[in-house]
Design a protein around this motif. Sequence first.
Motif, PDB file in Angstrom:
ATOM      1  N   LEU A   1       0.834  -1.202   0.000  1.00 10.69           N
ATOM      2  CA  LEU A   1       0.000   0.000   0.000  1.00 10.69           C
ATOM      3  C   LEU A   1       0.867   1.250   0.000  1.00 10.69           C
ATOM      4  CD1 LEU A   1      -2.744   1.438   0.251  1.00 10.69           C
ATOM      5  CD2 LEU A   1      -2.543   1.164   2.743  1.00 10.69           C
ATOM      6  N   VAL A   2       1.886   1.250   0.836  1.00 10.51           N
ATOM      7  CA  VAL A   2       2.774   2.412   0.930  1.00 10.51           C
ATOM      8  C   VAL A   2       3.489   2.663  -0.393  1.00 10.51           C
ATOM      9  CG1 VAL A   2       4.858   3.314   2.034  1.00 10.51           C
ATOM     10  CG2 VAL A   2       3.111   2.165   3.405  1.00 10.51           C
ATOM     11  N   LEU A   3       4.040   1.616  -0.979  1.00 10.32           N
ATOM     12  CA  LEU A   3       4.780   1.770  -2.226  1.00 10.32           C
ATOM     13  C   LEU A   3       3.865   2.193  -3.367  1.00 10.32           C
ATOM     14  CD1 LEU A   3       7.223  -1.277  -2.032  1.00 10.32           C
ATOM     15  CD2 LEU A   3       7.638   1.104  -1.406  1.00 10.32           C
ATOM     16  N   GLU A   4       2.638   1.689  -3.355  1.00  9.07           N
ATOM     17  CA  GLU A   4       1.674   2.076  -4.394  1.00  9.07           C
ATOM     18  C   GLU A   4       1.376   3.566  -4.329  1.00  9.07           C
ATOM     19  OE1 GLU A   4      -3.078   1.461  -5.476  1.00  9.07           O
ATOM     20  OE2 GLU A   4      -2.108   0.197  -3.964  1.00  9.07           O
ATOM     21  N   LEU A   5       1.057   4.046  -3.131  1.00  5.35           N
ATOM     22  CA  LEU A   5       0.687   5.451  -2.994  1.00  5.35           C
ATOM     23  C   LEU A   5       1.882   6.380  -3.187  1.00  5.35           C
ATOM     24  CD1 LEU A   5      -1.839   5.312  -0.017  1.00  5.35           C
ATOM     25  CD2 LEU A   5      -2.289   5.314  -2.469  1.00  5.35           C
ATOM     26  N   ALA A   6       3.004   6.019  -2.604  1.00  2.16           N
ATOM     27  CA  ALA A   6       4.196   6.856  -2.735  1.00  2.16           C
ATOM     28  C   ALA A   6       4.711   6.849  -4.169  1.00  2.16           C
ATOM     29  CB  ALA A   6       5.285   6.377  -1.784  1.00  2.16           C
ATOM     30  N   GLY A   7       4.501   5.740  -4.879  1.00  3.45           N
ATOM     31  CA  GLY A   7       4.981   5.651  -6.247  1.00  3.45           C
ATOM     32  C   GLY A   7       4.154   6.454  -7.222  1.00  3.45           C
ATOM     33  N   ASP A   8       2.858   6.582  -6.966  1.00  2.00           N
ATOM     34  CA  ASP A   8       1.993   7.322  -7.873  1.00  2.00           C
ATOM     35  C   ASP A   8       2.243   8.824  -7.794  1.00  2.00           C
ATOM     36  OD1 ASP A   8       0.844   5.047  -8.829  1.00  2.00           O
ATOM     37  OD2 ASP A   8      -0.970   5.182  -7.618  1.00  2.00           O
ATOM     38  N   SER A   9       2.471   9.332  -6.598  1.00  6.29           N
ATOM     39  CA  SER A   9       2.687  10.772  -6.426  1.00  6.29           C
ATOM     40  C   SER A   9       3.040  11.049  -4.967  1.00  6.29           C
ATOM     41  CB  SER A   9       1.413  11.543  -6.790  1.00  6.29           C
ATOM     42  OG  SER A   9       1.451  12.866  -6.300  1.00  6.29           O
ATOM     43  N   PRO A  10       3.899  12.047  -4.730  1.00  9.28           N
ATOM     44  CA  PRO A  10       4.163  12.433  -3.336  1.00  9.28           C
ATOM     45  C   PRO A  10       2.881  12.873  -2.634  1.00  9.28           C
ATOM     46  CG  PRO A  10       5.784  13.411  -4.810  1.00  9.28           C
ATOM     47  CD  PRO A  10       4.716  12.812  -5.676  1.00  9.28           C
ATOM     48  N   HIS A  11       1.917  13.379  -3.413  1.00  7.82           N
ATOM     49  CA  HIS A  11       0.667  13.847  -2.818  1.00  7.82           C
ATOM     50  C   HIS A  11      -0.195  12.692  -2.313  1.00  7.82           C
ATOM     51  CE1 HIS A  11       1.546  17.894  -4.006  1.00  7.82           C
ATOM     52  NE2 HIS A  11       1.454  17.643  -5.294  1.00  7.82           N
ATOM     53  N   THR A  12      -0.264  11.608  -3.077  1.00  6.39           N
ATOM     54  CA  THR A  12      -1.115  10.500  -2.646  1.00  6.39           C
ATOM     55  C   THR A  12      -0.553   9.808  -1.411  1.00  6.39           C
ATOM     56  OG1 THR A  12      -0.030   9.160  -4.357  1.00  6.39           O
ATOM     57  CG2 THR A  12      -2.213  10.033  -4.859  1.00  6.39           C
ATOM     58  N   ALA A  13       0.748   9.966  -1.177  1.00  9.48           N
ATOM     59  CA  ALA A  13       1.337   9.406   0.037  1.00  9.48           C
ATOM     60  C   ALA A  13       0.760  10.068   1.283  1.00  9.48           C
ATOM     61  CB  ALA A  13       2.854   9.569   0.009  1.00  9.48           C
ATOM     62  N   GLU A  14       0.123  11.232   1.116  1.00 11.30           N
ATOM     63  CA  GLU A  14      -0.519  11.903   2.249  1.00 11.30           C
ATOM     64  C   GLU A  14      -1.618  11.018   2.842  1.00 11.30           C
ATOM     65  OE1 GLU A  14      -1.953  15.763   1.075  1.00 11.30           O
ATOM     66  OE2 GLU A  14      -0.178  16.159  -0.155  1.00 11.30           O
ATOM     67  N   LEU A  15      -2.160  10.115   2.045  1.00 10.75           N
ATOM     68  CA  LEU A  15      -3.246   9.257   2.518  1.00 10.75           C
ATOM     69  C   LEU A  15      -2.783   8.229   3.540  1.00 10.75           C
ATOM     70  CD1 LEU A  15      -4.992   8.655  -0.919  1.00 10.75           C
ATOM     71  CD2 LEU A  15      -5.867  10.044   0.977  1.00 10.75           C
ATOM     72  N   LEU A  16      -1.477   8.211   3.838  1.00 13.97           N
ATOM     73  CA  LEU A  16      -0.924   7.287   4.817  1.00 13.97           C
ATOM     74  C   LEU A  16      -0.665   7.955   6.163  1.00 13.97           C
ATOM     75  CD1 LEU A  16       1.718   5.747   2.403  1.00 13.97           C
ATOM     76  CD2 LEU A  16      -0.380   4.622   3.162  1.00 13.97           C
ATOM     77  N   ASP A  17      -0.960   9.234   6.269  1.00 10.10           N
ATOM     78  CA  ASP A  17      -0.612  10.016   7.457  1.00 10.10           C
ATOM     79  C   ASP A  17      -1.591   9.753   8.605  1.00 10.10           C
ATOM     80  OD1 ASP A  17       0.258  11.838   9.310  1.00 10.10           O
ATOM     81  OD2 ASP A  17      -0.113  13.613   8.078  1.00 10.10           O
ATOM     82  N   GLU A  18      -1.097   9.089   9.663  1.00 13.04           N
ATOM     83  CA  GLU A  18      -1.956   8.780  10.812  1.00 13.04           C
ATOM     84  C   GLU A  18      -2.347  10.025  11.604  1.00 13.04           C
ATOM     85  OE1 GLU A  18      -0.511   5.721  13.349  1.00 13.04           O
ATOM     86  OE2 GLU A  18      -0.520   4.189  11.778  1.00 13.04           O
ATOM     87  N   LYS A  19      -1.696  11.159  11.323  1.00 13.71           N
ATOM     88  CA  LYS A  19      -2.014  12.395  12.031  1.00 13.71           C
ATOM     89  C   LYS A  19      -2.975  13.286  11.249  1.00 13.71           C
ATOM     90  CE  LYS A  19       2.450  12.472  14.432  1.00 13.71           C
ATOM     91  NZ  LYS A  19       3.704  13.242  14.692  1.00 13.71           N
ATOM     92  N   ALA A  20      -3.355  12.861  10.062  1.00 15.66           N
ATOM     93  CA  ALA A  20      -4.219  13.670   9.221  1.00 15.66           C
ATOM     94  C   ALA A  20      -5.604  13.809   9.843  1.00 15.66           C
ATOM     95  CB  ALA A  20      -4.331  13.056   7.828  1.00 15.66           C
ATOM     96  N   ARG A  21      -6.150  15.000   9.749  1.00 11.12           N
ATOM     97  CA  ARG A  21      -7.462  15.269  10.342  1.00 11.12           C
ATOM     98  C   ARG A  21      -8.561  14.450   9.682  1.00 11.12           C
ATOM     99  NH1 ARG A  21     -11.527  18.451   8.555  1.00 11.12           N
ATOM    100  NH2 ARG A  21     -10.205  19.294   6.898  1.00 11.12           N
ATOM    101  N   LEU A  22      -8.519  14.319   8.364  1.00  8.04           N
ATOM    102  CA  LEU A  22      -9.620  13.697   7.641  1.00  8.04           C
ATOM    103  C   LEU A  22      -9.650  12.178   7.760  1.00  8.04           C
ATOM    104  CD1 LEU A  22      -9.634  15.732   4.291  1.00  8.04           C
ATOM    105  CD2 LEU A  22     -11.177  15.961   6.242  1.00  8.04           C
ATOM    106  N   PHE A  23      -8.473  11.552   7.851  1.00  5.96           N
ATOM    107  CA  PHE A  23      -8.449  10.089   7.761  1.00  5.96           C
ATOM    108  C   PHE A  23      -7.389   9.442   8.638  1.00  5.96           C
ATOM    109  CE2 PHE A  23      -6.379  12.241   4.200  1.00  5.96           C
ATOM    110  CZ  PHE A  23      -5.050  11.903   4.438  1.00  5.96           C
ATOM    111  N   GLY A  24      -6.813  10.192   9.549  1.00  7.94           N
ATOM    112  CA  GLY A  24      -5.772   9.642  10.411  1.00  7.94           C
ATOM    113  C   GLY A  24      -6.241   8.436  11.200  1.00  7.94           C
ATOM    114  N   ASP A  25      -7.510   8.458  11.627  1.00  4.19           N
ATOM    115  CA  ASP A  25      -8.043   7.329  12.387  1.00  4.19           C
ATOM    116  C   ASP A  25      -8.120   6.067  11.534  1.00  4.19           C
ATOM    117  OD1 ASP A  25     -10.087   8.719  10.911  1.00  4.19           O
ATOM    118  OD2 ASP A  25     -11.588   7.507  11.963  1.00  4.19           O
TER     119      ASP A  25
END
Length: 234
Positions: free
Chosen positions: A91-115
């Motif tokens: 999952l990490v390599l997929e998101l990080a490989g597509d774009s630095p921006h999509t890697a944001e979806l892995l951030d456990e501290k993100a307000r929208l989806f960290g949980d």
Amino acid sequence: MGGDRLTEVLDATYDCLTRYGVRRTTVDDIAGAMGVSRSAVYQYVRGKDDAVRRLAERLHTRALERARRAASADAPPATRVRGVLEAKLGLVLELAGDSPHTAELLDEKARLFGDICHGFTADLRTLLIGVFAEAGLRGADPAEEGADEAGPAGPGAGPRPSGGPAADAHRVGTGTADVRWLPGGAGAVDPAEAADICIALVLGLESVPGGEQLLRPAVDALLAGLLGDAGAAP
């Protein structure tokens, strides 16, 4: 049909995230990527934040399903553990490989989806604990731990005294402050600790070039220490 349309909305959201990132993406961007009006997008999501959260949930759910299949497979512990960790690393390599921006979806501290990210890691940990428990991993016996504390430690420490159950022990650890003895090569860590070690391992590989290729030998070496013969690669 509604489910198909929602899939299109989330696909378009992902496309926008690869270009603009979470903060800069708008409903207008999503609508433009789909070739529809803003009002059409609002029929399936409440707004940009809802679309991003649903997208993060979809991605993590798919990865978790792969991990669950690996954990429940009729296979040796090493194969099952590796499959669980491959789901996370993939999952990490997929998101990080597509774009630095999509890697944001892995951030456990993100307000929208960290949980969602945090829950995903917790679910993987639960799966790993189950695999290690089934493999017979157990924590060290308190009496053995007390005896171990009296054993040698630190750089250049000599071998354990011969005789008794610790005669064929193996000394392991990452530093002089964390030295353990694994009687007969069996696990002195419990399933929860073993799961934490595995997660720490894959977190480290996420930032290493070629981490995907290193996963198998790294997991095999780790499990050989944790499980002995039971953790041998097939």
